[in-house]
Design an enzyme around this catalytic site. Structure first.
Site, PDB file in Angstrom:
ATOM      1  CB  THR A  11      -0.922   0.021   1.241  1.00 14.82           C
ATOM      2  OG1 THR A  11      -0.089  -0.127   2.402  1.00 14.82           O
ATOM      3  CG2 THR A  11      -1.945  -1.101   1.183  1.00 14.82           C
ATOM      4  CB  VAL A  14       8.358   1.765  -2.933  1.00 11.65           C
ATOM      5  CG1 VAL A  14       9.169   0.687  -3.653  1.00 11.65           C
ATOM      6  CG2 VAL A  14       9.176   3.046  -2.821  1.00 11.65           C
ATOM      7  NE  ARG A  39      -1.289   1.790  10.109  1.00 11.45           N
ATOM      8  CZ  ARG A  39      -0.647   2.276   9.032  1.00 11.45           C
ATOM      9  NH1 ARG A  39      -1.326   2.914   8.104  1.00 11.45           N
ATOM     10  NH2 ARG A  39       0.646   2.095   8.865  1.00 11.45           N
ATOM     11  CB  SER A  40      -2.842  -1.890   4.852  1.00 10.62           C
ATOM     12  OG  SER A  40      -2.216  -0.682   5.216  1.00 10.62           O
ATOM     13  CB  CYS A 132      16.346   6.450  -4.425  1.00 11.48           C
ATOM     14  SG  CYS A 132      16.272   7.353  -2.883  1.00 11.48           S
ATOM     15  CD  GLN A 159      18.598  12.498  -1.493  1.00 13.78           C
ATOM     16  OE1 GLN A 159      19.784  12.469  -1.256  1.00 13.78           O
ATOM     17  NE2 GLN A 159      17.776  11.582  -1.008  1.00 13.78           N
ATOM     18  N   GLY A 163      11.023  10.433  -1.355  1.00 13.70           N
ATOM     19  CA  GLY A 163      12.022   9.653  -0.612  1.00 13.70           C
ATOM     20  C   GLY A 163      11.609   9.470   0.848  1.00 13.70           C
ATOM     21  CE  LYS A 216      20.404   4.905   4.158  1.00 11.17           C
ATOM     22  NZ  LYS A 216      18.941   5.198   4.041  1.00 11.17           N
ATOM     23  CG  HIS A 245      16.178  11.719  -5.466  1.00 11.90           C
ATOM     24  ND1 HIS A 245      15.151  12.278  -4.732  1.00 11.90           N
ATOM     25  CD2 HIS A 245      16.557  10.605  -4.782  1.00 11.90           C
ATOM     26  CE1 HIS A 245      14.922  11.545  -3.650  1.00 11.90           C
ATOM     27  NE2 HIS A 245      15.750  10.524  -3.642  1.00 11.90           N
TER      28      HIS A 245
HETATM   29  C1  2RA Z   1      15.297   9.559   0.775  1.00  9.44           C
HETATM   30  N1  2RA Z   1      16.822   7.891  -0.130  1.00  9.44           N
HETATM   31  O1  2RA Z   1      15.202  10.112  -0.318  1.00  9.44           O
HETATM   32  C2  2RA Z   1      15.807   8.149   0.864  1.00  9.44           C
HETATM   33  C3  2RA Z   1      14.658   7.228   0.711  1.00  9.44           C
HETATM   34  N2  2RA Z   1      15.021   5.901   0.670  1.00  9.44           N
HETATM   35  O2  2RA Z   1      14.951  10.078   1.832  1.00  9.44           O
END
Ligand code: 2RA
Length: 337
Positions: A11, A14, A39-40, A132, A159, A163, A216, A245
């Site tokens: 839900t 992504v 919940r879903s 991402c 971003q 995200g 990351k 992004h």
């Molecule tokens: C963000 N990369 O954009 C992270 C989400 N996975 O916050």
């Protein structure tokens, strides 16, 4: 015959994009399970002409499931990913839970498919989807790296709200409306005004002054390129954009690479399109790449602060929910077929 699949976190933004991509790419499946939190559970929706009822995700959800696409947060992946793998399911996990685990391949299919060569359907495993911003960056930079070997990469990201999930997208719209109406903006997700503003990424800041999102990029790049020497630094910013992004990337190469050759390489790179028209000042924008598969690259130019052709600047945009998450994960699943 076609694999049975499960979508975990179906839900969410992504999760829903998993379904769109599976359908767009005619991914073959014998059955599909729609899994989400209690919940879903019970929610109904139609997918490919069939009505499905969302089932509550439990430890017993994976018997008979060949491939499970996870996007339900790191906690759920940590808890249920290994259980699913023990059931014989191949888990493609969009969370950060296992990305740096040395036994878990971190895969961008156009970049390092060989990393998952030992994984076969029928034998449980976990494969990690990179973050991402890492996927979008490396889709553009890897073809250049393969030609001229990147020594150092400096990335500034811009971003999108997506995200931080569907709720952040909704709040961005709500805040924008409130600000335009002269009202106090509702600040539940980021605890600050986001509309007509930007701020350092909301991920926790570490003792070295970088936030988790930036580290990351550093760590995942080294793992995906299998190069612990590559120098990477990043500054990640959250901007009032819905779902794509943007990244400004500066590169230093071991071998010279002129901008025309770089453009030629990128023109032939899988999953990449070039938008680089200086005369009309037309370059990639988040809106133009939204809901699309390809990562767009532009502003390709020699870095004048470096000697000869050892430096290059580029600007990249990519859909965070699609190639940044759901499409990459489904492409990983396609490599299992
Ligand atoms: C963000 N990369 O954009 C992270 C989400 N996975 O916050």
């Amino acid at each position: 015959d076609a694999p049975s699949i499960a979508v975990v976190g179906v839900t969410g933004a992504v999760g829903q994009e998993f379904l769109s991509v599976l359908s767009d790419r005619n991914f073959p499946y014998s059955s599909i399970k729609m899994l989400a939190s209690k919940r879903s559970a019970g929610k109904k929706f139609t997918f490919e002409g069939v009505e499905y009822v969302v089932e509550e995700l439990t430890e017993d959800s994976f018997s008979g499931v060949d491939i499970a696409l996870f996007s339900a947060g790191g906690g759920i992946s940590k808890k249920l990913g290994p259980i699913a793998a023990k059931c014989g399911t191949v888990v493609v996990d969009n969370s950060s839970a296992f990305r740096m685990d040395e036994n878990v391949p971190l895969v961008i299919p156009e970049v390092n498919p060989e990393a998952m060569r030992d994984i076969k359907l029928g034998k449980g495993a976990i494969i990690a989807n990179p973050n991402c911003s890492t996927i979008i960056c490396l889709m553009a930079v890897t073809p250049l790296h393969k030609r001229a070997k990147v020594l150092r990469m400096v990335v500034s990201t811009y971003q999108a709200a997506s995200g931080a999930g569907a709720a952040a997208m909704d709040e961005l719209v709500q805040q924008t409306r409130e600000v335009l109406e002269g009202k106090q903006p509702t600040c539940n997700i980021f605890k600050r005004q986001y509309a007509f503003n930007l701020f350092s990424h909301n991920a926790p800041v570490l003792s070295n002054g970088y936030n988790e999102e930036e580290m990351k990029l550093v760590k995942e790049t080294r793992k995906i390129w299998n190069d612990t020497d590559i120098k990477v630094t990043a500054t990640c910013i959250r901007v009032p954009v819905m779902r794509a992004h943007a990244e400004s990337i500066n590169l230093q190469f071991e071998n010279p690479l002129d901008e025309d050759t770089a453009r030629e390489i990128l023109k032939n790179a899988p999953g990449v399109v070039i938008i680089d028209d200086r005369a009309s000042n037309n370059f990639p924008t988040p809106l133009e790449v939204s809901n699309k598969d390809a990562v767009a690259v532009g502003r390709i130019r020699r870095d004048v602060s470096q000697e000869g052709n050892y430096g290059l600047d580029i600007f990249v945009c990519g859909d965070q929910i699609r190639k940044g998450a759901a499409l990459n994960a489904v492409q990983i699943a396609e490599l299992l077929l």
